[in-house]
Enzyme design. Structure first.
Site, PDB file in Angstrom:
ATOM      1  N   SER A  65       0.898  -1.227  -0.130  1.00 33.49           N
ATOM      2  CA  SER A  65       0.305  -0.021   0.377  1.00 33.49           C
ATOM      3  C   SER A  65       1.341   1.264   0.334  1.00 33.49           C
ATOM      4  O   SER A  65       2.035   1.141   0.413  1.00 33.49           O
ATOM      5  CB  SER A  65      -1.080  -0.389   1.282  1.00 33.49           C
ATOM      6  OG  SER A  65      -0.999   1.201   1.572  1.00 33.49           O
TER       7      SER A  65
HETATM    8  N1  LIG Z   1      -6.171   8.669   2.664  1.00 37.58           N
HETATM    9  C1  LIG Z   1      -6.068   7.305   3.262  1.00 37.58           C
HETATM   10  C2  LIG Z   1      -6.260   5.797   2.211  1.00 37.58           C
HETATM   11  C3  LIG Z   1      -5.548   4.803   2.815  1.00 37.58           C
HETATM   12  C4  LIG Z   1      -6.493   2.943   1.917  1.00 37.58           C
HETATM   13  O1  LIG Z   1      -7.288   3.368   1.117  1.00 37.58           O
HETATM   14  N2  LIG Z   1      -5.736   2.237   2.131  1.00 37.58           N
HETATM   15  C5  LIG Z   1      -5.882   1.375   1.595  1.00 37.58           C
HETATM   16  C6  LIG Z   1      -4.556   0.826   0.516  1.00 37.58           C
HETATM   17  S1  LIG Z   1      -3.204   1.341  -0.187  1.00 37.58           S
HETATM   18  C7  LIG Z   1      -7.259   0.622   2.072  1.00 37.58           C
HETATM   19  O2  LIG Z   1      -6.505   0.200   3.037  1.00 37.58           O
HETATM   20  N3  LIG Z   1      -8.060   0.277   1.712  1.00 37.58           N
HETATM   21  C8  LIG Z   1      -8.868  -1.598   1.939  1.00 37.58           C
HETATM   22  C9  LIG Z   1     -10.138  -0.635   2.562  1.00 37.58           C
HETATM   23  O3  LIG Z   1     -10.726   0.806   1.820  1.00 37.58           O
HETATM   24  O4  LIG Z   1     -11.245  -1.381   2.723  1.00 37.58           O
HETATM   25  C10 LIG Z   1      -4.786   7.717   3.535  1.00 37.58           C
HETATM   26  O5  LIG Z   1      -3.738   8.258   2.678  1.00 37.58           O
HETATM   27  O6  LIG Z   1      -4.678   6.496   4.662  1.00 37.58           O
END
Ligand SMILES: N[C@@H](CCC(=O)N[C@@H](CS)C(=O)NCC(=O)O)C(=O)O
Length: 240
Positions: free
Chosen positions: A14
């Site tokens: 990520s």
């Molecule tokens: N704006 C957030 C984005 C976090 C994000 O979307 N992380 C993704 C991985 S890149 C995630 O955990 N996705 C899993 C989900 O949304 O269930 C940040 O910068 O921390």
């Protein structure tokens, strides 16, 4: 004791996790690294959703204080753990801090957003990127290219490394994973190369994660290709 420890919940594949990880290393904060495997849906397990109801990584739990959103985590870490030596990462001078914040918001609302939108079909469905969204990405790369002035120093905001470099470099590593060529954005390319070479923790925090993401994207595309092939054969009455 868990309550008194500082835990960093993350997944190497990520991009926002990679940004925060670099910040942790730069500040030399002692954290327990806890992998949340998104491919195994660890982030949807009840214990994790209790921690972060939005079920995203990265998450920081600092002696029981829980925070998610990568850029907010980096700001918090600097506010709490920066020393005289690392103060430059998130300067306290209002004007300098304003410039760092501007870049963090640009990253979140424009640059990373443009990457996500253009590549959404590829990232989630194994399909080619959305051509209607390519201009958004090109425009945001253009903006970034114009913001960078390497005559002023090696970093996004001049001669001092800041958390804006971590945020934007995290987004750049997503472009690397997606094998998107940004060499024609000369300043962006040169800046990213310089910081990648200079940061002693870049390799540890980013290289493996980029490869993991590349592998996942390729596997997804292969799956789609095989399904299409199967459907094509079935439609012409071919053997399975
Ligand atoms: N704006 C957030 C984005 C976090 C994000 O979307 N992380 C993704 C991985 S890149 C995630 O955990 N996705 C899993 C989900 O949304 O269930 C940040 O910068 O921390």
């Amino acid at each position: 004791m868990a309550w008194l420890s500082t835990e960093f919940y993350f997944y190497k594949g990520s991009a926002p996790c990679r940004s925060v990880w670099m910040c942790i290393k730069a500040l030399k904060v002692d954290v327990e690294e806890k992998t949340v495997d998104l491919l195994k849906c660890d982030n949807k397990r009840p214990w994790f959703v209790r921690l972060n109801p939005q079920h995203t990584v990265p998450v920081l739990s600092d002696q029981g204080y829980v925070l998610w959103e990568s850029r907010a985590i980096m700001q918090y870490l600097c506010n709490k753990y920066a020393t005289e030596e690392t103060q430059h990462l998130y300067p306290t001078d209002p004007e300098q801090r304003g410039r760092v914040d501007r870049m963090l918001f640009f990253d979140m609302g424009t640059f990373y957003q443009a990457i996500k939108e253009y590549f959404a079909p590829k990232l989630y469905n194994g399909l080619p990127p959305d051509p209607d969204k390519e201009n958004m990405l090109k425009q945001s790369l253009d903006y970034l290219d114009n913001f960078i002035d390497l005559d002023q120093g090696n970093y996004l905001l001049g001669d001092k490394l800041t958390i804006a470099d971590f945020a934007l470099l995290g987004s750049i590593t997503e472009l690397d994973a997606l094998e998107y060529n940004y060499k024609c954005y000369g300043e962006v390319y040169k800046w990213s190369l310089k910081v990648k070479q200079e940061l002693p923790y870049y390799k540890k925090c980013c290289t493996e994660g980029i490869e993991m993401q590349k592998t996942r994207i390729k596997a997804l595309a292969d799956e789609v290709r095989k399904a299409e092939e199967k459907a094509r054969k079935a439609s012409i009455g071919g053997k399975k």
